[in-house]
Design a protein around this motif. Structure first.
Motif, PDB file in Angstrom:
ATOM      1  N   SER A 168       0.941  -1.443  -0.045  1.00 43.81           N
ATOM      2  CA  SER A 168       0.612   0.014   0.146  1.00 43.81           C
ATOM      3  C   SER A 168       0.657   1.302  -0.078  1.00 43.81           C
ATOM      4  CB  SER A 168      -0.834   0.109   1.109  1.00 43.81           C
ATOM      5  OG  SER A 168      -0.164   0.268   2.178  1.00 43.81           O
ATOM      6  N   GLY A 169       0.046   2.465  -0.219  1.00 47.59           N
ATOM      7  CA  GLY A 169       0.897   4.187  -0.197  1.00 47.59           C
ATOM      8  C   GLY A 169       0.552   4.373  -1.052  1.00 47.59           C
ATOM      9  N   ARG A 170       1.390   5.809  -0.723  1.00 46.68           N
ATOM     10  CA  ARG A 170       1.266   6.566  -2.729  1.00 46.68           C
ATOM     11  C   ARG A 170       2.047   7.439  -3.027  1.00 46.68           C
ATOM     12  NH1 ARG A 170      -3.783   7.126  -5.438  1.00 46.68           N
ATOM     13  NH2 ARG A 170      -2.647   8.989  -6.028  1.00 46.68           N
ATOM     14  N   ARG A 171       2.660   7.944  -1.776  1.00 50.24           N
ATOM     15  CA  ARG A 171       4.077   8.346  -2.196  1.00 50.24           C
ATOM     16  C   ARG A 171       5.411   6.626  -1.489  1.00 50.24           C
ATOM     17  NH1 ARG A 171       5.279  12.342   2.643  1.00 50.24           N
ATOM     18  NH2 ARG A 171       5.185  10.820   3.883  1.00 50.24           N
ATOM     19  N   SER A 207       8.078   7.009   0.013  1.00 47.11           N
ATOM     20  CA  SER A 207       8.108   6.195   1.435  1.00 47.11           C
ATOM     21  C   SER A 207       7.655   5.779   1.490  1.00 47.11           C
ATOM     22  CB  SER A 207       8.042   7.960   2.133  1.00 47.11           C
ATOM     23  OG  SER A 207       6.996   8.071   2.104  1.00 47.11           O
ATOM     24  N   GLU A 208       5.977   5.798   1.500  1.00 47.21           N
ATOM     25  CA  GLU A 208       4.753   4.595   2.157  1.00 47.21           C
ATOM     26  C   GLU A 208       5.097   3.276   1.313  1.00 47.21           C
ATOM     27  OE1 GLU A 208       1.945   8.635   2.935  1.00 47.21           O
ATOM     28  OE2 GLU A 208       1.053   7.235   0.810  1.00 47.21           O
ATOM     29  N   ALA A 211       7.452   1.773   2.982  1.00 43.75           N
ATOM     30  CA  ALA A 211       7.748   1.400   4.417  1.00 43.75           C
ATOM     31  C   ALA A 211       6.175   0.061   3.879  1.00 43.75           C
ATOM     32  CB  ALA A 211       6.762   2.075   5.185  1.00 43.75           C
ATOM     33  N   SER A 212       5.637  -0.335   3.421  1.00 43.68           N
ATOM     34  CA  SER A 212       4.917  -0.822   2.993  1.00 43.68           C
ATOM     35  C   SER A 212       5.297  -2.309   2.920  1.00 43.68           C
ATOM     36  CB  SER A 212       4.055  -0.789   2.411  1.00 43.68           C
ATOM     37  OG  SER A 212       3.157  -1.750   2.038  1.00 43.68           O
ATOM     38  N   ARG A 223       7.641  -3.069   5.914  1.00 41.78           N
ATOM     39  CA  ARG A 223       6.876  -3.834   6.650  1.00 41.78           C
ATOM     40  C   ARG A 223       6.455  -5.426   6.774  1.00 41.78           C
ATOM     41  NH1 ARG A 223       3.581   0.977   7.049  1.00 41.78           N
ATOM     42  NH2 ARG A 223       2.602   0.456   5.313  1.00 41.78           N
ATOM     43  N   VAL A 279       8.854   3.740  13.081  1.00 41.20           N
ATOM     44  CA  VAL A 279       8.373   4.349  12.569  1.00 41.20           C
ATOM     45  C   VAL A 279       9.049   5.707  12.282  1.00 41.20           C
ATOM     46  CG1 VAL A 279       7.298   4.875  14.107  1.00 41.20           C
ATOM     47  CG2 VAL A 279       5.840   5.947  12.488  1.00 41.20           C
ATOM     48  N   SER A 298       0.840   6.495  17.155  1.00 43.04           N
ATOM     49  CA  SER A 298       0.346   5.343  16.219  1.00 43.04           C
ATOM     50  C   SER A 298       0.003   3.811  16.873  1.00 43.04           C
ATOM     51  CB  SER A 298       0.792   5.823  15.200  1.00 43.04           C
ATOM     52  OG  SER A 298       2.502   5.706  15.301  1.00 43.04           O
ATOM     53  N   ASP A 313      12.790   8.803   5.508  1.00 43.97           N
ATOM     54  CA  ASP A 313      11.475   9.796   4.516  1.00 43.97           C
ATOM     55  C   ASP A 313      11.790  10.576   4.236  1.00 43.97           C
ATOM     56  OD1 ASP A 313       9.932   8.125   4.627  1.00 43.97           O
ATOM     57  OD2 ASP A 313       8.299   8.959   6.144  1.00 43.97           O
TER      58      ASP A 313
END
Length: 443
Positions: free
Chosen positions: A8-11, A13-14, A17-18, A21, A201, A221, A406
């Motif tokens: 998942s993610g839009r950027r 870095s996201e 990170a996904s 994980r 994180v 979070s 990030d």
């Protein structure tokens, strides 16, 4: 195949990170093939360049490897891949500013301290069954901690700061837990967290240390631990000041069950006061290493904390190495008590070089950070290109990818090898290297 795990993610870095994980949780096992970049971009409804950037980050961190038409796959041992492997080897004739070593001229002669330690240890001969911590070492270390306002707690000794951080995290956390880490931050910690099966994180850092709002966000979070560098933060030189300490203690007071780990990285090489956060949570640890001031090869760090944390660390330590060499503990104690290091002189030496470089860069239109310690953090538009251009100009810098999650691209320069005559030519080279990136396209 990816099975049930969905990236998942839009950027970039996201997305990275996904994937991390998934690797940390075991849902993406070694050898799993990741989707082609265009396929994943279509699935996530993002530009293929975004996925390409994410995959590039994952390769830099050693999480995945790419084998031509066979695509990208999870590496066989991604969690133990060192960011240190991203270092630039300095060829002959190139000045190495990337290793992060202290100035050898500022380190004390270990010969007298080791001889004194051997003489003091002559009676016991270092046999089994003795206390793991030399009583005189513990008493002197505890008195120094008391003077700096670190709350009361038992004293243990570990083989350096990273050993202490690993043992404290392992004493309280389990695979899958989340740890709030500084970004940019010490690359070894950024490696260690996933190696333990934990998830990092990022928490932003300015010259005064971790940003309180970012810490609050991370803890809300679900982060179960926070790792903070008190002074001379690697790579930015940040130092927690009184105001930031108050802000962070207020945040931690709202999350008393979070494990707090403080690394006093700058002890004995900076003259800025310590503003400890220790005691703001139920479980905490405060660490001081002898590496930067007395010599990296000593591998001795002082650890204090709440009684439960220290007891768990020492209990597990007994089942492994047993103890840190009492001979080395006595040597460090001798270095402390003999005044082998003049903190003000060392701090001034690093500070003069650091401040001169930052000023010279500013005069050339380049912003840089370095409030304390021996490093200067220089944002650049194209990290790979900047490192290559600096190397061509005769300077080896540490790529920012070793320290980033990030945050934007940068390079780290260690000032310990520099002389006054080096400042202007180095600043010229950095100014030329920090220019805009060339356009890059991805197929």
């Amino acid at each position: 195949m990816l099975g049930e795990y969905r990236i998942s993610g839009r950027r970039a870095s996201e997305i990275a990170a996904s994937v991390e994980r998934g690797v940390g949780s075991g849902d993406l096992a070694p050898g799993h093939v990741l989707p082609p970049m265009r396929e994943l971009a279509a699935r996530l409804e993002v530009n293929p360049n975004t996925v390409a950037a994410a995959y590039r980050t994952l390769r830099e961190r050693g999480v995945i490897e790419t084998a031509g038409r066979r695509g990208s796959r999870v590496r066989a041992a991604p969690a133990s891949t060192s960011r240190g492997s991203l270092r630039i080897e300095a060829p002959p004739g190139v000045r190495d500013l990337g290793e992060g070593n202290p100035d050898p001229e500022l380190l004390p002669d270990l010969g007298p301290a080791l001889a004194a330690a051997a003489a003091a240890d002559a009676g016991s001969r270092g046999l089994y069954g003795q206390a793991p911590v030399v009583p005189e070492f513990a008493a002197y270390a505890r008195a120094a901690l008391d003077a700096d306002g670190v709350p009361a707690g038992p004293v243990a000794v570990t083989s350096g700061a990273l050993d202490a951080i690993e043992r404290v995290l392992a004493a309280h956390l389990r695979p899958g837990d989340t740890v709030a880490v500084e970004d940019p931050g010490w690359g070894s910690v950024l490696d260690l967290v996933p190696a333990l099966g934990l998830r990092a994180v990022p928490v932003g850092v300015d010259d005064s240390g971790p940003l309180a709002a970012d810490v609050e966000r991370a803890l809300r979070s679900g982060a179960r631990a926070l790792v903070v560098t008190c002074r001379a933060q690697n790579p930015t030189g940040a130092s927690v000041d009184a105001r930031r300490a108050r802000e962070l203690r207020a945040v931690l007071a709202r999350h008393p069950d979070v494990l707090l780990i403080e690394d006093d990285h700058g002890h004995a090489i900076v003259d800025l006061p310590l503003h400890p956060l220790a005691g703001a949570t139920v479980h905490w640890a405060f660490i001081r290493s002898a590496a930067k001031a007395y010599g990296p090869d000593l591998r001795v760090a002082t650890l204090t904390g709440d009684a439960v944390t220290v007891d768990r660390v020492e209990g597990r330590q007994r089942l492994g190495p047993g103890w840190v060499s009492r001979l080395l503990q006595r040597a460090v104690l001798d270095l402390w008590t003999s005044g082998a290091v003049d903190t003000r002189t060392v701090a001034r030496s690093y500070g003069d070089r650091r401040d001169a470089l930052i000023q010279a860069l500013a005069e050339r239109g380049v912003g840089a950070r370095g409030r304390s310690g021996m490093n200067v953090w220089v944002p650049v538009s194209d990290e790979t290109g900047a490192v290559a251009r600096l190397l061509h100009a005769g300077w080896a810098a540490a790529p920012g990818a070793r320290f980033r999650l990030d945050t934007p691209q940068a390079v780290r320069l260690t000032v310990s090898p520099l002389t006054a005559a080096d400042i202007a030519p180095l600043a010229d080279a950095v100014a030329a290297a920090a220019g805009p990136a060339r356009p890059v396209s991805y197929g």
